[in-house]
Design a protein around this motif. Sequence first.
Motif, PDB file in Angstrom:
ATOM      1  N   LEU A  19      38.457 -72.219  58.284  1.00 61.66           N
ATOM      2  CA  LEU A  19      37.192 -72.252  59.018  1.00 61.66           C
ATOM      3  C   LEU A  19      37.273 -73.083  60.299  1.00 61.66           C
ATOM      4  CD1 LEU A  19      34.318 -71.150  58.731  1.00 61.66           C
ATOM      5  CD2 LEU A  19      33.757 -73.172  57.375  1.00 61.66           C
ATOM      6  N   THR A  20      38.286 -73.939  60.423  1.00 60.65           N
ATOM      7  CA  THR A  20      38.332 -74.883  61.542  1.00 60.65           C
ATOM      8  C   THR A  20      38.350 -74.233  62.932  1.00 60.65           C
ATOM      9  OG1 THR A  20      40.738 -75.180  61.345  1.00 60.65           O
ATOM     10  CG2 THR A  20      39.328 -76.718  60.124  1.00 60.65           C
ATOM     11  N   PRO A  21      39.096 -73.159  63.160  1.00 61.18           N
ATOM     12  CA  PRO A  21      39.027 -72.578  64.513  1.00 61.18           C
ATOM     13  C   PRO A  21      37.658 -71.975  64.818  1.00 61.18           C
ATOM     14  CG  PRO A  21      40.509 -71.291  63.109  1.00 61.18           C
ATOM     15  CD  PRO A  21      40.108 -72.505  62.342  1.00 61.18           C
ATOM     16  N   HIS A  22      36.971 -71.498  63.789  1.00 59.90           N
ATOM     17  CA  HIS A  22      35.632 -70.923  63.981  1.00 59.90           C
ATOM     18  C   HIS A  22      34.623 -72.015  64.325  1.00 59.90           C
ATOM     19  CE1 HIS A  22      37.121 -67.090  62.531  1.00 59.90           C
ATOM     20  NE2 HIS A  22      37.700 -67.761  61.544  1.00 59.90           N
ATOM     21  N   ILE A  23      34.797 -73.198  63.732  1.00 62.41           N
ATOM     22  CA  ILE A  23      33.925 -74.330  64.046  1.00 62.41           C
ATOM     23  C   ILE A  23      34.126 -74.740  65.498  1.00 62.41           C
ATOM     24  CG2 ILE A  23      33.484 -76.778  63.542  1.00 62.41           C
ATOM     25  CD1 ILE A  23      34.288 -76.072  60.586  1.00 62.41           C
ATOM     26  N   GLU A  24      35.375 -74.852  65.929  1.00 53.21           N
ATOM     27  CA  GLU A  24      35.657 -75.210  67.317  1.00 53.21           C
ATOM     28  C   GLU A  24      35.106 -74.156  68.273  1.00 53.21           C
ATOM     29  OE1 GLU A  24      39.698 -76.316  68.126  1.00 53.21           O
ATOM     30  OE2 GLU A  24      39.771 -77.710  66.424  1.00 53.21           O
ATOM     31  N   TRP A  25      35.231 -72.895  67.920  1.00 48.87           N
ATOM     32  CA  TRP A  25      34.730 -71.809  68.760  1.00 48.87           C
ATOM     33  C   TRP A  25      33.208 -71.884  68.873  1.00 48.87           C
ATOM     34  CZ3 TRP A  25      31.558 -67.628  67.522  1.00 48.87           C
ATOM     35  CH2 TRP A  25      31.438 -66.665  68.520  1.00 48.87           C
ATOM     36  N   ALA A  26      32.521 -72.105  67.737  1.00 45.30           N
ATOM     37  CA  ALA A  26      31.057 -72.187  67.744  1.00 45.30           C
ATOM     38  C   ALA A  26      30.586 -73.390  68.556  1.00 45.30           C
ATOM     39  CB  ALA A  26      30.524 -72.261  66.317  1.00 45.30           C
ATOM     40  N   ALA A  27      31.223 -74.557  68.368  1.00 44.21           N
ATOM     41  CA  ALA A  27      30.846 -75.747  69.123  1.00 44.21           C
ATOM     42  C   ALA A  27      31.101 -75.533  70.615  1.00 44.21           C
ATOM     43  CB  ALA A  27      31.614 -76.967  68.616  1.00 44.21           C
ATOM     44  N   GLY A  28      32.216 -74.917  70.948  1.00 46.22           N
ATOM     45  CA  GLY A  28      32.521 -74.635  72.342  1.00 46.22           C
ATOM     46  C   GLY A  28      31.516 -73.708  72.987  1.00 46.22           C
ATOM     47  N   GLY A  29      31.036 -72.731  72.222  1.00 46.92           N
ATOM     48  CA  GLY A  29      30.027 -71.823  72.739  1.00 46.92           C
ATOM     49  C   GLY A  29      28.732 -72.535  73.088  1.00 46.92           C
ATOM     50  N   VAL A  30      28.375 -73.537  72.303  1.00 44.30           N
ATOM     51  CA  VAL A  30      27.167 -74.316  72.569  1.00 44.30           C
ATOM     52  C   VAL A  30      27.392 -75.293  73.717  1.00 44.30           C
ATOM     53  CG1 VAL A  30      25.615 -76.082  71.618  1.00 44.30           C
ATOM     54  CG2 VAL A  30      26.269 -74.114  70.212  1.00 44.30           C
ATOM     55  N   LEU A  31      28.535 -75.969  73.715  1.00 48.71           N
ATOM     56  CA  LEU A  31      28.795 -77.025  74.689  1.00 48.71           C
ATOM     57  C   LEU A  31      29.293 -76.516  76.038  1.00 48.71           C
ATOM     58  CD1 LEU A  31      30.496 -79.516  72.222  1.00 48.71           C
ATOM     59  CD2 LEU A  31      28.191 -79.703  73.209  1.00 48.71           C
TER      60      LEU A  31
END
Length: 170
Positions: A19-31
């Motif tokens: 799940l870790t790359p998906h978390i980074e991707w989601a956070a990056g999309g917001v930030l």
Amino acid sequence: MSGATTRGVLFVHSAPRALTPHIEWAAGGVLGVRPSFDWTGQPIAPGCLRAEYSWQAPQGTGALLASALRGWAHLRFEVTEEPSAGCDGGRWSHTPALGIFHSVTDVHGNAQVPEDRVRAALDLLSGPAADPDSARRALALAVGEPWDSELEAFRHAGDDTPVRWLHQVG
């Protein structure tokens, strides 16, 4: 979101490795940036990882981060957003079993309980059908006690946890 900037921290307390790359991707999309998390093992959840990511962005970003991550199976996280000009702070906590909890926070990080929730708990203490246990449960829920109880062990991930310096307020 207003034009004012604030900062906060995304604490991923436990996440399966996949799940870790998906978390980074989601956070990056917001930030609006490509974050690079420093993932470490989560000692109390073998096979899971943990990370902390400090961010600076417009007011309201904490809510957007929490919304982007909420509901993901096997993910435990917290998002904090510091108070800023004209805006209270916030904390969002998530566990797979409990879902998401939000509280408004003051400049010290204390949860602020709305007056109507305090009055509802007080109503449980009055009259012939007074129920102190129900009042206690209502107040515990208002401050997020079930989430804190579940997340506390994950917050203390081990002796190698990095030091987090607090920013001066005011």
